[in-house]
Design a protein around this motif. Structure first.
Motif, PDB file in Angstrom:
ATOM      1  N   UNK A 126     -17.703  17.082  -4.613  1.00 61.90           N
ATOM      2  CA  UNK A 126     -17.756  15.803  -3.911  1.00 61.90           C
ATOM      3  C   UNK A 126     -16.418  15.077  -3.930  1.00 61.90           C
ATOM      4  N   UNK A 127     -15.751  15.088  -5.060  1.00 60.55           N
ATOM      5  CA  UNK A 127     -14.552  14.284  -5.250  1.00 60.55           C
ATOM      6  C   UNK A 127     -13.298  15.079  -4.916  1.00 60.55           C
ATOM      7  N   UNK A 128     -12.437  14.469  -4.122  1.00 57.94           N
ATOM      8  CA  UNK A 128     -11.168  15.087  -3.737  1.00 57.94           C
ATOM      9  C   UNK A 128     -10.051  14.077  -3.957  1.00 57.94           C
ATOM     10  N   UNK A 129      -8.867  14.570  -4.174  1.00 58.59           N
ATOM     11  CA  UNK A 129      -7.711  13.688  -4.256  1.00 58.59           C
ATOM     12  C   UNK A 129      -7.108  13.561  -2.863  1.00 58.59           C
ATOM     13  N   UNK A 130      -6.832  12.341  -2.470  1.00 54.69           N
ATOM     14  CA  UNK A 130      -6.252  12.083  -1.159  1.00 54.69           C
ATOM     15  C   UNK A 130      -4.858  11.538  -1.375  1.00 54.69           C
ATOM     16  N   UNK A 131      -3.876  12.408  -1.321  1.00 53.13           N
ATOM     17  CA  UNK A 131      -2.491  12.027  -1.543  1.00 53.13           C
ATOM     18  C   UNK A 131      -1.713  12.327  -0.276  1.00 53.13           C
ATOM     19  N   UNK A 132      -1.073  11.309   0.252  1.00 55.27           N
ATOM     20  CA  UNK A 132      -0.243  11.490   1.440  1.00 55.27           C
ATOM     21  C   UNK A 132       1.188  11.175   1.070  1.00 55.27           C
ATOM     22  N   UNK A 133       2.088  12.017   1.513  1.00 48.81           N
ATOM     23  CA  UNK A 133       3.493  11.837   1.176  1.00 48.81           C
ATOM     24  C   UNK A 133       4.207  10.903   2.141  1.00 48.81           C
ATOM     25  N   UNK A 134       3.455  10.314   3.055  1.00 43.14           N
ATOM     26  CA  UNK A 134       4.041   9.386   4.014  1.00 43.14           C
ATOM     27  C   UNK A 134       3.171   8.148   4.137  1.00 43.14           C
ATOM     28  N   UNK A 135       3.800   7.045   4.480  1.00 44.63           N
ATOM     29  CA  UNK A 135       3.076   5.792   4.690  1.00 44.63           C
ATOM     30  C   UNK A 135       2.443   5.812   6.073  1.00 44.63           C
ATOM     31  N   UNK A 136       1.434   4.954   6.240  1.00 43.67           N
ATOM     32  CA  UNK A 136       0.767   4.897   7.529  1.00 43.67           C
ATOM     33  C   UNK A 136       1.699   4.309   8.573  1.00 43.67           C
ATOM     34  N   UNK A 137       1.765   4.974   9.706  1.00 44.17           N
ATOM     35  CA  UNK A 137       2.422   4.462  10.907  1.00 44.17           C
ATOM     36  C   UNK A 137       1.861   5.248  12.077  1.00 44.17           C
ATOM     37  N   UNK A 154      -6.754   4.279  -1.479  1.00 47.95           N
ATOM     38  CA  UNK A 154      -7.161   3.231  -2.434  1.00 47.95           C
ATOM     39  C   UNK A 154      -6.394   1.926  -2.294  1.00 47.95           C
ATOM     40  N   UNK A 155      -6.009   1.575  -1.080  1.00 50.53           N
ATOM     41  CA  UNK A 155      -5.352   0.293  -0.848  1.00 50.53           C
ATOM     42  C   UNK A 155      -6.363  -0.794  -0.486  1.00 50.53           C
ATOM     43  N   UNK A 156      -7.565  -0.376  -0.051  1.00 52.48           N
ATOM     44  CA  UNK A 156      -8.667  -1.300   0.184  1.00 52.48           C
ATOM     45  C   UNK A 156      -9.916  -0.712  -0.465  1.00 52.48           C
ATOM     46  N   UNK A 157     -10.864  -1.596  -0.801  1.00 50.26           N
ATOM     47  CA  UNK A 157     -12.085  -1.124  -1.446  1.00 50.26           C
ATOM     48  C   UNK A 157     -13.184  -0.874  -0.419  1.00 50.26           C
ATOM     49  N   UNK A 158     -14.392  -0.532  -0.897  1.00 47.87           N
ATOM     50  CA  UNK A 158     -15.492  -0.179   0.003  1.00 47.87           C
ATOM     51  C   UNK A 158     -16.010  -1.344   0.823  1.00 47.87           C
ATOM     52  N   UNK A 159     -15.526  -2.559   0.545  1.00 50.24           N
ATOM     53  CA  UNK A 159     -15.875  -3.734   1.360  1.00 50.24           C
ATOM     54  C   UNK A 159     -14.766  -4.095   2.329  1.00 50.24           C
ATOM     55  N   UNK A 160     -13.684  -3.322   2.330  1.00 48.41           N
ATOM     56  CA  UNK A 160     -12.565  -3.576   3.222  1.00 48.41           C
ATOM     57  C   UNK A 160     -11.561  -4.583   2.683  1.00 48.41           C
ATOM     58  N   UNK A 161     -11.745  -4.996   1.426  1.00 48.63           N
ATOM     59  CA  UNK A 161     -10.850  -5.984   0.805  1.00 48.63           C
ATOM     60  C   UNK A 161      -9.637  -5.295   0.194  1.00 48.63           C
TER      61      UNK A 161
END
Length: 163
Positions: A126-137, A154-161
């Motif tokens: 179930x659990x995977x690591x989500x690592x991206x070497x680039x920032x969102x653009x 992990x920059x926002x939580x499950x409520x979008x905060x």
């Protein structure tokens, strides 16, 4: 498994229509529905590829609740199913049927859920690591996927905060 036509077929269809309504529309399961609304409705979420990813997520959720019951479908499962499915949206700028069918992180649940006796048996995959070497653009990822990126990193939580 093959589906036989006639009454059995319609019972099968109506069962899943009711299950989908219970899971995605009835107010009984408010936490999941809030999560679902926040993270499946984003800018450009109505594109064909995005709808295919959403359909993958919905079908895994319905398979899980059909197998184990809605009372076992807690935040651990729906958030991780989402992450496993929606990583496809970040990995590919164009999504077609083959992209979804060949996407192991999502498809694995269609094989695993029917074969386990308890939902906890799914935890190792179930659990995977989500690592991206680039920032969102927009240059790095498809337009509209910023909310998905922020959630998976992990920059926002499950409520979008913001964290």
């Amino acid at each position: 498994m093959p589906i036989i036509n006639g009454k059995v077929f319609f019972d099968y269809v109506f069962h899943y229509i009711e299950l989908k309504r219970d899971l995605f529309e009835n107010i009984i399961f408010r936490d999941f529905q809030n999560f679902y609304t926040i993270f499946t409705n984003y800018e450009k979420s109505d594109r064909i590829g995005d709808l295919k990813v959403k359909n993958l997520f919905e079908n895994i959720c319905m398979l899980f609740t059909d197998r184990f019951g809605i009372d076992k479908f807690d935040k651990v499962y729906y958030t991780e199913f989402y992450k496993n499915c929606y990583q496809l949206r970040l990995d590919k700028k164009a999504i077609n049927d083959n992209s979804v069918l060949n996407y192991e992180k999502g498809q694995k649940f269609f094989y695993q859920i029917p074969d386990v006796y308890q939902p906890e048996e799914l935890h190792q995959s179930l659990f995977c690591n989500y690592v991206y070497d680039k920032e969102w653009s927009v240059g790095n990822f498809v337009k509209g996927s910023e909310k998905i990126y922020k959630y998976l990193t992990n920059k926002i939580d499950e409520n979008g905060a913001t964290k």
